[in-house]
Design an enzyme around this catalytic site. Structure first.
Site, PDB file in Angstrom:
ATOM      1  N   GLU A  62      29.094  11.288  18.724  1.00 61.35           N
ATOM      2  CA  GLU A  62      27.777  11.226  19.349  1.00 61.35           C
ATOM      3  C   GLU A  62      27.929  10.873  20.827  1.00 61.35           C
ATOM      4  O   GLU A  62      28.888  10.211  21.217  1.00 61.35           O
ATOM      5  CB  GLU A  62      26.899  10.187  18.659  1.00 61.35           C
ATOM      6  CG  GLU A  62      26.482  10.592  17.259  1.00 61.35           C
ATOM      7  CD  GLU A  62      25.583   9.559  16.601  1.00 61.35           C
ATOM      8  OE1 GLU A  62      25.401   8.474  17.183  1.00 61.35           O
ATOM      9  OE2 GLU A  62      25.075   9.841  15.507  1.00 61.35           O
ATOM     10  N   ASP A  92      28.040   3.525  13.992  1.00 61.11           N
ATOM     11  CA  ASP A  92      27.919   4.457  15.111  1.00 61.11           C
ATOM     12  C   ASP A  92      27.634   3.694  16.407  1.00 61.11           C
ATOM     13  O   ASP A  92      28.221   3.978  17.455  1.00 61.11           O
ATOM     14  CB  ASP A  92      26.784   5.440  14.851  1.00 61.11           C
ATOM     15  CG  ASP A  92      27.128   6.457  13.779  1.00 61.11           C
ATOM     16  OD1 ASP A  92      27.869   6.103  12.855  1.00 61.11           O
ATOM     17  OD2 ASP A  92      26.649   7.595  13.867  1.00 61.11           O
ATOM     18  N   CYS A 131      23.760   2.193   7.371  1.00 62.06           N
ATOM     19  CA  CYS A 131      23.986   2.924   8.615  1.00 62.06           C
ATOM     20  C   CYS A 131      24.044   4.430   8.376  1.00 62.06           C
ATOM     21  O   CYS A 131      24.179   4.903   7.249  1.00 62.06           O
ATOM     22  CB  CYS A 131      25.253   2.416   9.297  1.00 62.06           C
ATOM     23  SG  CYS A 131      25.442   3.000  11.005  1.00 62.06           S
ATOM     24  N   ASP A 132      24.006   5.162   9.473  1.00 61.58           N
ATOM     25  CA  ASP A 132      23.723   6.597   9.496  1.00 61.58           C
ATOM     26  C   ASP A 132      24.416   7.427   8.421  1.00 61.58           C
ATOM     27  O   ASP A 132      23.780   8.157   7.678  1.00 61.58           O
ATOM     28  CB  ASP A 132      24.106   7.178  10.860  1.00 61.58           C
ATOM     29  CG  ASP A 132      23.351   6.543  12.005  1.00 61.58           C
ATOM     30  OD1 ASP A 132      22.576   5.600  11.757  1.00 61.58           O
ATOM     31  OD2 ASP A 132      23.537   6.980  13.156  1.00 61.58           O
ATOM     32  N   LYS A 133      25.752   7.389   8.351  1.00 57.32           N
ATOM     33  CA  LYS A 133      26.477   8.338   7.505  1.00 57.32           C
ATOM     34  C   LYS A 133      26.449   7.949   6.041  1.00 57.32           C
ATOM     35  O   LYS A 133      26.708   8.783   5.173  1.00 57.32           O
ATOM     36  CB  LYS A 133      27.928   8.479   7.990  1.00 57.32           C
ATOM     37  CG  LYS A 133      28.067   8.863   9.450  1.00 57.32           C
ATOM     38  CD  LYS A 133      27.220  10.065   9.806  1.00 57.32           C
ATOM     39  CE  LYS A 133      27.198  10.330  11.297  1.00 57.32           C
ATOM     40  NZ  LYS A 133      26.529   9.283  12.079  1.00 57.32           N
ATOM     41  N   SER A 145      23.121  10.887  19.247  1.00 54.45           N
ATOM     42  CA  SER A 145      22.464   9.843  18.474  1.00 54.45           C
ATOM     43  C   SER A 145      21.004  10.187  18.324  1.00 54.45           C
ATOM     44  O   SER A 145      20.417  10.897  19.146  1.00 54.45           O
ATOM     45  CB  SER A 145      22.606   8.507  19.204  1.00 54.45           C
ATOM     46  OG  SER A 145      21.685   7.568  18.715  1.00 54.45           O
ATOM     47  N   CYS A 179      23.507  -3.105  10.253  1.00 51.46           N
ATOM     48  CA  CYS A 179      22.882  -2.083   9.396  1.00 51.46           C
ATOM     49  C   CYS A 179      23.157  -2.319   7.917  1.00 51.46           C
ATOM     50  O   CYS A 179      22.287  -2.092   7.068  1.00 51.46           O
ATOM     51  CB  CYS A 179      23.396  -0.696   9.776  1.00 51.46           C
ATOM     52  SG  CYS A 179      23.551  -0.422  11.547  1.00 51.46           S
ATOM     53  N   CYS A 219      19.238   0.475  13.058  1.00 48.45           N
ATOM     54  CA  CYS A 219      18.583   0.642  14.362  1.00 48.45           C
ATOM     55  C   CYS A 219      17.108   1.016  14.209  1.00 48.45           C
ATOM     56  O   CYS A 219      16.745   1.874  13.409  1.00 48.45           O
ATOM     57  CB  CYS A 219      19.308   1.702  15.170  1.00 48.45           C
ATOM     58  SG  CYS A 219      21.016   1.251  15.557  1.00 48.45           S
TER      59      CYS A 219
END
Length: 557
Positions: free
Chosen positions: A445, A82, A123-125, A471, A50, A195
């Protein structure tokens, strides 16, 4: 506006000679130090696809800043994957990292007195953390998302990391061989980028464009697309213009902008994590946003994007179809967005979206008059199990009702073991508790569990609820963020094996079928669990974190 409105304090005058000497030690010149100092917050890390390519993009951002008259200074933050930590102790670090990333961006920008900042995220955060830091500091700046990964290919079909998680359950059920699982894992992630479906990273990327903190069209360019380098370079002129205009994040992140962001999540079938992150961003921006507001916006917003995890396409397909601009254009024509909201380009959202170009015969983004579903995917459920609410994602394929016996687990690992050893039966309601922001800590998650459920063939007959998170790749009848969480004495702490639990999505209801008297009697016997960590970052986080219904932000007591 004085373009060196902050950095003069660290670079100008006789008394700052020692500072200049130290800057010069690493190659900065007098000419560099006369220019505005622009922070480049890089969330690069070598542990995941990511963020793996962000060094390259940050270098291009810096080139663009220099070309537009600024002096860039790059710094790093932490990041946690994650996907890699899912189902492990390491996953507790994920949501905690959001606060640390926001704090680190704030600390460096405040400490080094930058005049503006570009946050390069993956990535996500890292994405909501960057927005939180910008809103908190109200420092001129912007967010650039590194881009989505390309889809993998397995036996002629597009695949993503979601398919690997579900294949684990299929393998445990004997439906696929060990070799097939290995072959899939070898091709699911073909290179750098986050992702590929409309999971949390791509959901929050969409949010950043729709809320106005990222230039429209920048984020959706895939990670390894040849155009991404030019997009990164162009951030230089954008951030310098933001600085020249004196445009502040809190002028962008308004109530209208937040409602636009929620609409983009609903219209794309985005991740339930967006609820948590948008509540947190709103609190940093000083905007009153409540969990019930997500229900109101979702109910008036149609589902238009046919994206994984429940749809057919990946984020790169949406980019090729016309991207967030096209989605926004559709919603604006239905009067479903606040078109006057400002963006980081200093143009309105309506002005940006009117530039949309739709690819001929594309099937990713449905016409407004023929939506995939008349209302958005986000649903807020309440009831005696979730007085403060919980979040479900209903894409149109899930059951809208379920009633069944509770199977209670005190951790994700316990639930995963039960699923993979075939101890979960059709009709069950899996309850995973003590995984909330405080109780986890870190609100893990549950993709390993939810993926295994689908892989086992139970996705259409089992429901799940948790005070943890899901997720963005999760699908099925699943309710997360149950609040108050078990560690705070929420009703989920009183549930026992065999209790009957009922989901009724049409009535927005999640309840356990016992009386208030039974609940009170059980809670009189309840004792708060011992903290999993007595010292260190997790202990500090557990002591400071708020409820998921408030965004799970940390705050001074």
């Amino acid at each position: 506006m004085d373009l060196k409105h902050r950095s003069r304090e660290i670079t100008d005058g006789r008394d700052r000679a020692p500072s200049r000497a130290m800057f010069k030690a690493i190659g900065f010149t007098d000419d560099d130090l006369r220019k505005p100092l622009i922070g480049v917050a890089n969330t690069w890390i070598e542990t995941m696809p990511c963020n793996f390519h962000l060094r390259r993009l940050s270098a291009k951002v810096k080139e663009g800043i220099r070309a537009s008259g600024g002096t860039p200074m790059e710094f790093n933050t932490i990041a946690i994957s994650d996907g890699e930590t899912m189902g492990t102790e390491g996953m507790r670090a994920s949501l905690v990292s959001r606060e640390l990333i926001a704090d680190s961006i704030e600390l460096v920008c405040r400490g080094q007195l930058f005049d503006a900042v570009v946050c390069v995220v993956g990535c996500d955060k890292t994405i909501p953390a960057a927005a939180m830091a910008l809103a908190r500091m109200d420092l001129p700046g912007m967010v650039l998302y590194g881009g989505t990964i390309a889809a993998g290919s397995y036996r002629g079909e597009d695949v993503t990391i979601q398919d690997v998680f579900e294949a684990v359950g299929a393998n445990a059920a004997g439906k696929i061989t060990d070799q097939q699982l290995h072959d899939l894992e070898n091709v699911a992630c073909p290179g750098a980028g986050a992702c590929g479906g409309q999971y949390t990273a791509n959901t929050m990327s969409t949010v950043m464009e729709m809320i106005g903190l990222s230039p429209m069209g920048f984020n959706s360019v895939p990670a390894m697309d040849a155009a991404k380098d030019q997009v990164a370079f162009d951030c230089g002129s954008v951030v310098m213009n933001v600085l020249q205009q004196g445009l502040r994040p809190r002028e962008i992140v308004t109530r209208d902008a937040l409602e636009n962001a929620i609409a983009s999540v609903a219209a794309t079938g985005g991740s339930t994590n967006a609820v948590l992150h948008l509540l947190a961003i709103a609190r940093e921006a000083g905007v009153d946003l409540q969990i019930d507001d997500f229900q109101a916006v979702s109910e008036r917003t149609p589902l238009l994007a046919d994206l994984k995890p429940s749809g057919r396409f990946v984020a790169a397909d949406m980019h090729r179809a016309g991207g967030v601009r096209l989605l926004g254009q559709r919603l604006l024509r239905g009067k479903l967005l606040h078109g006057a909201a400002r963006t980081v380009t200093d143009r309105s959202l309506a002005d940006e979206c009117e530039k949309a170009s739709e690819t001929s015969a594309q099937e990713v983004i449905a016409p407004l008059e023929r939506p995939l579903k008349k209302t958005g995917g986000l649903v807020i459920l309440k009831g005696n199990l979730a007085p403060e609410g919980c979040v479900a994602k209903i894409s149109g394929h899930e059951r809208l009702e379920h009633r069944g016996p509770a199977r209670v687990f005190e951790s994700e690992e316990e639930a995963m073991a039960a699923v993979t050893s075939k101890r979960i039966k059709a009709g069950d309601v899996i309850v995973i508790r003590n995984e909330g922001p405080k109780g986890g800590p870190g609100m893990r998650e549950m993709l390993s569990v939810t993926g295994a459920i689908v892989g086992e063939g139970l996705g259409s007959s089992v429901a799940l609820l948790t005070d943890g998170r899901f997720s963005g790749a999760t699908h099925g009848l699943m309710a997360g963020h149950v609040s108050p969480e078990a560690a705070l004495g929420g009703p989920i702490a009183a549930v026992r094996d065999g209790d009957t639990i009922r989901f009724d999505v049409n009535r927005r209801l999640l309840e356990v079928e016992f009386s208030d008297e039974v609940l009170s009697a059980r809670m009189r016997e309840w004792k708060p669990p011992q903290p999993r960590y007595a010292t260190g970052v997790f202990a500090k986080y557990a002591a400071l974190v708020s409820s998921a219904s408030e965004g799970a932000v940390t705050r001074a007591r």
